[in-house]
Design a protein around this motif. Structure first.
Motif, mmCIF file in Angstrom:
data_model
loop_
_atom_site.group_PDB
_atom_site.id
_atom_site.type_symbol
_atom_site.label_atom_id
_atom_site.label_comp_id
_atom_site.label_asym_id
_atom_site.label_seq_id
_atom_site.Cartn_x
_atom_site.Cartn_y
_atom_site.Cartn_z
ATOM 1 N N PRO A 153 4.334 -7.102 0.250
ATOM 2 C CA PRO A 153 3.589 -6.017 -0.375
ATOM 3 C C PRO A 153 2.129 -6.398 -0.597
ATOM 4 O O PRO A 153 1.789 -7.569 -0.680
ATOM 5 N N ALA A 154 1.269 -5.375 -0.704
ATOM 6 C CA ALA A 154 -0.160 -5.620 -0.895
ATOM 7 C C ALA A 154 -0.767 -4.531 -1.769
ATOM 8 O O ALA A 154 -0.378 -3.363 -1.690
ATOM 9 N N LYS A 155 -1.711 -4.934 -2.603
ATOM 10 C CA LYS A 155 -2.519 -4.012 -3.399
ATOM 11 C C LYS A 155 -3.964 -4.269 -3.000
ATOM 12 O O LYS A 155 -4.529 -5.306 -3.324
ATOM 13 N N LEU A 156 -4.528 -3.325 -2.257
ATOM 14 C CA LEU A 156 -5.882 -3.486 -1.723
ATOM 15 C C LEU A 156 -6.698 -2.244 -2.006
ATOM 16 O O LEU A 156 -6.150 -1.162 -2.218
ATOM 17 N N GLY A 157 -8.008 -2.391 -1.979
ATOM 18 C CA GLY A 157 -8.885 -1.260 -2.221
ATOM 19 C C GLY A 157 -9.700 -0.897 -0.999
ATOM 20 O O GLY A 157 -9.886 -1.707 -0.089
ATOM 21 N N LEU A 158 -10.181 0.339 -0.993
ATOM 22 C CA LEU A 158 -11.169 0.780 -0.007
ATOM 23 C C LEU A 158 -12.516 0.687 -0.701
ATOM 24 O O LEU A 158 -12.734 1.315 -1.742
#
Length: 186
Positions: A153-158
């Motif tokens: 899983p990943a939590k990333l931003g734009l």
């Protein structure tokens, strides 16, 4: 060079290998894809450059680009294995590194990776929402560059720099991005 065309419901889609740039150490394959209805089959055109290493480089590793300090986070993504499986089902691209942890580990990843085109689709959609007020007709160009896989899983931003018209997907300002690109429009 090698055109391929198919009719998918009411859309005509085609792809061709447009160019090969081979310098002996790497090859860059340029693939041109188009899609649209029968009366306008080239409504959407995408150019994809694929980098293929051909020989090991003896050079030192170069410094990686980072998300610039002027970029602002405009969207946050939470991606899990279920997202990867849904994209596999949507596209029919059944590469097991996107949905089978054992295959992903066998390929050197700690878990499944998000499909690159899923990353691109999320970046495009979020850019349309956040930069162009949900009106894709105002966007005239969008480029995308994969820089490393998104292990789930990943939590990333734009992150977006509106002056430079650039975007990045990553953990935060100053970090190495997973993908980057540029956009244009009004």
């Amino acid at each position: 060079l090698f055109p391929y065309t198919t009719l998918f419901r009411s859309l005509l889609a085609s792809a061709e290998l447009a160019n090969v740039d081979d310098n002996g150490k790497r090859a860059i394959l340029t693939i041109r894809t188009t899609t649209g209805p029968k009366n306008d089959p080239e409504r959407l055109t995408a150019m994809l450059d694929v980098f293929v290493p051909l020989a090991k480089s003896s050079k030192k590793k170069r410094a990686h680009a980072t998300i610039p300090r002027d970029a602002q986070e405009v969207r946050r993504f939470r991606w899990g294995a279920a997202k990867a499986r849904r994209f596999v089902g949507l596209t029919g691209d059944i590469n097991p590194i996107h949905w089978l942890p054992l295959a992903a580990r066998g390929a050197g990843f700690r878990n499944v990776i998000l499909h690159g085109y899923a990353t691109a689709a999320h970046a495009y959609e979020a850019t349309v929402r956040e930069v162009f007020a949900r009106d894709a007709a105002n966007m005239s160009a969008f480029s995308f560059r994969f820089t490393r896989p998104v292990v789930l899983p990943a939590k990333l931003g734009l992150f977006v720099d509106r002056r430079a018209k650039g975007w990045w997907i990553g953990k935060g300002v100053g970090d190495r991005p997973y993908a980057s690109g540029a956009y244009d429009g009004h």
